[in-house]
Design an enzyme around this catalytic site. Structure first.
Site, short mmCIF file in Angstrom:
data_model
loop_
_atom_site.label_atom_id
_atom_site.label_comp_id
_atom_site.label_asym_id
_atom_site.label_seq_id
_atom_site.Cartn_x
_atom_site.Cartn_y
_atom_site.Cartn_z
N GLY A 150 0.82 -1.20 0.00
CA GLY A 150 0.00 0.00 0.00
C GLY A 150 0.86 1.25 0.00
N CYS A 151 0.29 2.34 -0.46
CA CYS A 151 1.05 3.59 -0.60
C CYS A 151 1.42 4.16 0.77
CB CYS A 151 0.26 4.60 -1.43
SG CYS A 151 -1.45 4.84 -0.92
#
Lengths: 340, 340, 340, 340
Positions: A150-151
């Site tokens: 995930g970012c």
């Protein structure tokens, strides 16, 4: 030279993969999949690709992946690939990079708790490399499937994991993270409209955001995770507040991060003279770390800035591809941020 | 391989030249000049260049240009190079691309009228190629000095000149042009502050803007030029309203533009299905033209979209450099616009 | 004191009506209707109204309008009210202000051509006042129903109609109009997402926009209408290009507009020293007009700046209400634009 | 009715004071001072005030304040009023609200440390009310001079002070604050240019910001203060991280804040269903507080949202004026946020 396939090519991450891979010197061709736009040419949907990528978009069928494809990117929402990844992994010589969240966590129970869906391929969980190359290079190099992080998680784990592992800091671990709006994807929804976002700053999902599970898993400590939405398209700045342990200096923390990322071209600890700012990493695969502290105060903040669509998604996916395919890790990823 | 010099390297056009040239395969080194920041390293001023361009910034002296430099870019405000261009042109084997306005016009009187300064090198006026390669390729190829056009002027001339030359249209010629704020440069002034620009749209310098002189010169017809300021950083969209002549069809106009730009990789007339939008050219050296008309109405509008800092400045300068140095015209300029 | 009803209270125009009317000294209560949010309180949907308007939202039924309501605002999309306006007009003593497009045009054929729907109450067309008070005050004052004009149309008609009527100008009439994104409403659609709009400027619906029909009707001349989308939430600037007739001076045009709006508090022709800018009218019911011309050129541009949600929608509707109810025309509408 | 004077009327806070006071029912006239624009009319500088405030701007002379003025606002930078406040306080019946930072702190040493200037009126320090009416109402009511707090400080103190005083929480106290750009004022400087701010998010002055001194003074505990810059014009969201003490519940914290602000119209603790967002307070004098926590975690976050130019500056100054003049506290301050 390789031929790439992208499932979800018309989402914001998909189009960013296309843009970066079109200029990647080892990529010779594209097969692109889109549920929404199948039948149209890619450049009809994104006119800036005219004469660059005019491929017709197709419907993806996990039972019949074209034999042309060497590397397949799944640029799809969470709770999609867990249904069929076993089928894909059966294709011989196919390398897969899954940008969905479905195989990031080790535990089916955690997946169900955070994503509200029963996992259909629990046996694969824990067997798939978590694709932060600066921390899990060896896992990635040997793999045919990588789960792209995930970012938010990428930004936090890069700043926090080495310090926790080195035993230099302690809790409370508080992450105040700020993201541009592209993190919400291209889905038409009221809360992402221009008029809702412009000239406002908000907190959301405090203590409940799904990326928190990834962070806890990779860091090994419970983190209070508090995300915020910034009126801009791209960029994440995570402000990570921790407590120095007794006897630890700020220099010790800096030395630790410098050593951790000594030969890592994309991650750098910045001098104190440089403002932590998403501007400097926008459009690049870089992560800029900074440390700030006050005299007579145990609290220390680590700032971590990335471009959520590149180091937080498409760029890191290509970095993983480079490693899996034995290309130079930085191939096609040497961009410098536009200042304006 | 060539070594480039950039005077005014820390302005918005200068930093864009650095970014693009750092990734240009024929460029091996940089000498950078800055009045404001001389003595500092370039990457201290622009941290995204750390480990990419760390050169120390120097004061520029037109009497002593380093012999290392093969191509010198003057990325400076108007009314600067007219004082010393004769000195520079005396350096043997030095190619010069002047991004200031000082040698764009043919006439010293026009220069004085529009820029309020007496020209110091009037003999050079009219001898220097006007650097729009799609229209003046041959002039540029044989030149050691090229004058790089204004951003507005580039967008308007590309859309208008072929149609006027072909005799297909007539006046009134009305140009309603819209530009992002970076056109005003990096100078600290009240009118460019974030709070002044955000959430507002304005008209300025109606009928008085300096680029009008370039347009009139290149088009050969008097144009009513009406610029506007858009709350965004980059991009120009010029909406050019003209009258079809008796018996001329919209198809005739499209055919004319298609023919004019047949082998020109950066300029394209778009299908009617594609929205005229600066988004599709942002970050690129491309110019996207569109034509729209109504039945039973002689008015036709030509839309011309460019990135003011690239096709309108740094990119076109590099395109000129490529031609002057006998590199492939598109070298280092194959970017695709980021969608987000 | 009056009680107001608002159909479509949770759209951008609806919420703006609520905000303005909550502070209107003649308004004592609200009945609010919303298809999407019926059953919730208004302040649950828009928390800034907590303790100000906590009314529960209802489903609207045109057969059973509450007898409490003195003035009913229809803040709904086009092609809605034409089905039931006859029913509403049967309620005794109910004043209606229709902000939809359904009764703006005189002709059922034009309605069908522009809106693609067969009109269900064609007999009412042409009988309902067109609510631009500066031009149609007498019609409005005597009416129980007023049709509130389109936002673009308001800006263009105010700048153009008096000059055409006075016979001072001639075509081609070219309107290059620019609007903020709130004009597209609160509907969730891809093209209104923050990431699609930010940092881009586009032209759309050239020669085909529906407001063109209103403009042609009110101005009496065919106008080439070319709208553009600005990356901001609020505001319209229309740049209206016309040709002076032989012997007409710019002063004649200024005199004409000054006279037309002599006692009109919301519309003013500005001095040449003042930049045409949406910033100065944002948040207000004002329309600022400016004229610019060049020597030796018959083209003249009239700039007209309004706030699309106020003078272009909710504010003008309240201005109409004030006139219909015999309140002072400016009641509740004396706002000054926020500068920042 | 009172006549007001404003020193620094053309800065962002000054113009906001003018806008709000022009509509204040107890204000009958203005005397406006501006160093930069003295001699011009106010509406020449800010055209949205045409026909509303056309007063000629004057140079301010602290020795000769007009006897007309009942209340004088000092909307000036820090390190200005400390030189002459003693002179002003000698004018009989003059009420003064100082929006500079010069009399916020109790100690001349702290002033010198944070502002780098030796205080010229140290005897007045500690004698002047600190103008947060919700916390220091009685001090303000009896005063002729009030020092208006910093914008960040207002947001943080309102969220934190009652909980600390009640002994419910403990450190580490970590404030991650985010502000729009108008906090930097209207001064022309590179770092506030549109192109520097748009599409970027940064941290600055970590642990060194001047407002920290106010917070420490009012809260009585050392706070780690970490401000950030948001690409928007207005608004502050402070995310205040604290630790619950043993045995304290989240409900205890909510009860404490609810009680503290029970009869305070501008400060409200919001339900958990409402997103902490600057949008809901923009253009208003309101402060919206929210609390979020996680099970099994002692960390709690208090969100505090204000409009930095209103509750953080001009609005709070008027609230103080209302109290000092015995007007209703809310007079002229009942605005509802524009949603778009």
């Amino acid at each position: 030279m390789i031929h790439v396939g992208i499932v979800g090519a018309t989402g914001y991450t998909g189009v960013e993969l296309c843009r970066l891979l079109q200029q990647h010197p080892e990529v010779s061709g594209f097969t692109l999949y889109s549920m929404q736009y199948a039948g149209k040419s890619f450049s009809e949907v994104y006119p800036q690709f005219i004469n660059k990528i005019d491929t017709i978009l197709e419907q993806f069928n996990p039972d019949a992946v074209s034999a042309d494809i060497d590397v397949l990117f799944l640029a799809i929402p969470h709770a999609s690939s867990h249904v069929y990844l076993d089928k894909l992994s059966a294709f011989k010589d196919l390398k897969i990079i899954d940008l969905s969240a479905d195989f990031r966590l080790d535990s089916a129970a955690d997946f169900e708790r955070y994503y509200g869906v029963k996992h259909q391929n629990p046996d694969l969980l824990g067997t798939i490399a978590y694709g932060i190359p600066e921390l899990y290079y060896d896992d990635i190099q040997g793999s045919d499937i990588v789960s792209n992080p995930g970012c938010y998680a990428t930004s936090v784990i890069l700043g926090l994991q080495p310090l926790v592992k080195a035993g230099l800091i302690q809790g409370p671990y508080i992450v105040d993270a700020k993201s541009g709006v592209s993190g919400a994807g291209r889905k038409a929804k009221e809360s992402s409209l221009y008029c809702e976002i412009s000239e406002s700053f908000s907190a959301y999902a405090t203590g409940k955001h799904r990326h928190r599970a990834e962070i806890d898993m990779a860091v090994g400590e419970p983190v209070f995770f508090s995300p915020h939405l910034v009126p801009m398209s791209r960029g994440i700045l995570s402000s990570i507040y921790v407590q120095k342990k007794e006897g630890v200096s700020v220099k010790d923390l800096k030395d630790c991060l410098n050593k951790a990322y000594e030969n890592k071209p994309f991650v750098n600890l910045m001098d104190d003279s440089i403002t932590p700012d998403t501007k400097y990493v926008s459009g690049t695969n870089n992560c800029m770390l900074s440390i700030r502290a006050e005299d007579n105060n145990n609290t220390v903040v680590i700032f971590s800035a990335i471009d959520n669509l590149i180091k937080g998604a498409a760029g890191q996916a290509i970095q993983n591809m480079n490693i899996m395919c034995n290309f130079e890790e930085t191939t096609g990823l040497g961009h410098i941020a536009m200042y304006v």
